[in-house]
Motif scaffolding. Structure first.
Motif, PDB file in Angstrom:
ATOM      1  N   LEU A  97      -4.017  -1.730  -4.879  1.00 25.31           N
ATOM      2  CA  LEU A  97      -3.896  -3.053  -4.296  1.00 25.31           C
ATOM      3  C   LEU A  97      -3.900  -4.031  -5.375  1.00 25.31           C
ATOM      4  CD1 LEU A  97      -6.187  -3.124  -1.030  1.00 25.31           C
ATOM      5  CD2 LEU A  97      -3.511  -3.609  -1.160  1.00 25.31           C
ATOM      6  N   ASP A 114      -7.158   3.368  -3.585  1.00 25.96           N
ATOM      7  CA  ASP A 114      -6.654   2.136  -2.707  1.00 25.96           C
ATOM      8  C   ASP A 114      -6.900   0.862  -3.509  1.00 25.96           C
ATOM      9  OD1 ASP A 114      -5.535   3.618  -0.545  1.00 25.96           O
ATOM     10  OD2 ASP A 114      -7.363   3.881   0.375  1.00 25.96           O
ATOM     11  N   ALA A 137       0.803  -1.227  -0.048  1.00 25.52           N
ATOM     12  CA  ALA A 137       0.154  -0.030  -0.186  1.00 25.52           C
ATOM     13  C   ALA A 137       0.873   1.389   0.082  1.00 25.52           C
ATOM     14  CB  ALA A 137      -0.874   0.214   1.187  1.00 25.52           C
TER      15      ALA A 137
END
Length: 304
Positions: free
Chosen positions: A225, A221, A188
């Protein structure tokens, strides 16, 4: 004339060409106001590290997240170019012998191979600094408040609490393999932080609502990923020619990845889940979000 909307692939290519052209101009030989000189070898190294092709995915995300919220396209192009300078600086430094020790990037010699290690370090330093110059410059048609917001968000995404910190964790992982939570945090930070910024930047450029900013940040986000998970799959399954860089290095160094922990089938299912969640975040925008949704699928299904 045609009223047909350009395909995703055509749009990605067109945006990449626009960013490449702007970067070539920004990295020209003539000093800007208050610059003293632009040393030729250093500038050549910077250009080698930046003007070497690539999909320009991060600037594309800036452009499309801005377009989604009806922001200024010219500002998005410049912010995308700034972000690409940060991304390319990270690649130049990651490739150094003290880091990942790579000799090939996008099918070409890495900067420290084409020049030397000291020049590669300075090229990376210069690209990182120039990114904030590009955002703050008068040529970027945004308010001082918006520029400050972008500089703060990019600094947080790039530094010790984001990408650079992720690289530190990645180097540590060569000595002690992290657990699953550690891998997720590492990824991340190292990969996801700049992708998240690319999506959030559109809301800042468009001066959109707090809810829009949070939604695009969350979208970033998810696809961040997905990007790293797809990258780990490619490191396992693709060859160096297709990738334009060495593959299989994580496994050779004993680095833990989610693919290594759970296997290829799990990773493919997880990619499907992440894309579905990313598309769900875009649902309130309806048909306007088609390109961003296609980008999420492209990230998950890419082959290089």
């Amino acid at each position: 004339m045609t009223d047909e909307t350009p395909s995703f692939e055509a749009r990605l290519k067109c945006d990449a060409q626009a960013v490449e052209s702007l970067l070539a101009t920004l990295l020209g030989p003539v000093p800007l106001e208050n610059e003293i000189a632009r040393p030729a070898v250093l500038l050549d190294a910077m250009r080698h590290g930046v003007l070497n092709g690539g999909k320009r995915l991060r600037p594309f995300l800036v452009a499309e997240s801005t377009a989604l919220l009806h922001g200024d396209a010219g500002a998005a192009l410049r912010v995308g170019a700034a972000l690409e300078c940060v991304h390319c600086y990270s690649l130049v430094h990651d490739d150094l012998p003290a880091m990942d020790d790579d000799e090939l990037r996008r099918g070409q010699p890495t900067v420290h191979i084409a020049f030397d290690e000291a020049t590669a370090i300075l090229a990376g330093d210069s690209l990182l600094t120039y990114a904030f110059d590009i955002i703050a410059a008068p040529e970027t048609p945004l308010s001082d408040r918006q520029k400050t917001g972008l500089v703060l968000a990019l600094a947080r995404a790039s530094g010790h609490g984001g990408m650079a910190g992720g690289q530190a964790l990645d180097l540590a992982a060569e000595r002690t393999a992290p657990d699953e939570a550690g891998i997720v945090t590492l990824q991340a930070m190292k990969t996801g932080a700049l992708i998240r910024f690319a999506c959030e930047a559109g809301a800042i450029i468009a001066d959109a609502s707090v809810d829009d900013r949070r939604r695009l940040r969350a979208f970033g986000d998810k696809i961040g990923l997905a990007f790293q998970l797809a990258d780990d799959l490619l490191d396992l399954t693709a060859d160096a020619k297709a990738m334009g860089k060495a593959t299989g290095k994580d496994a050779a160094r004993g680095k833990g990845t989610l693919v290594a922990l759970h296997g290829q089938s799990w990773a493919e299912r997880e990619l499907e889940r992440l894309v579905a969640e990313a598309e769900g975040l875009l649902a309130p925008y309806g048909a306007r979000s088609t390109i961003l949704a296609e980008t999420a699928r492209f990230i998950a299904n890419r082959r290089s």
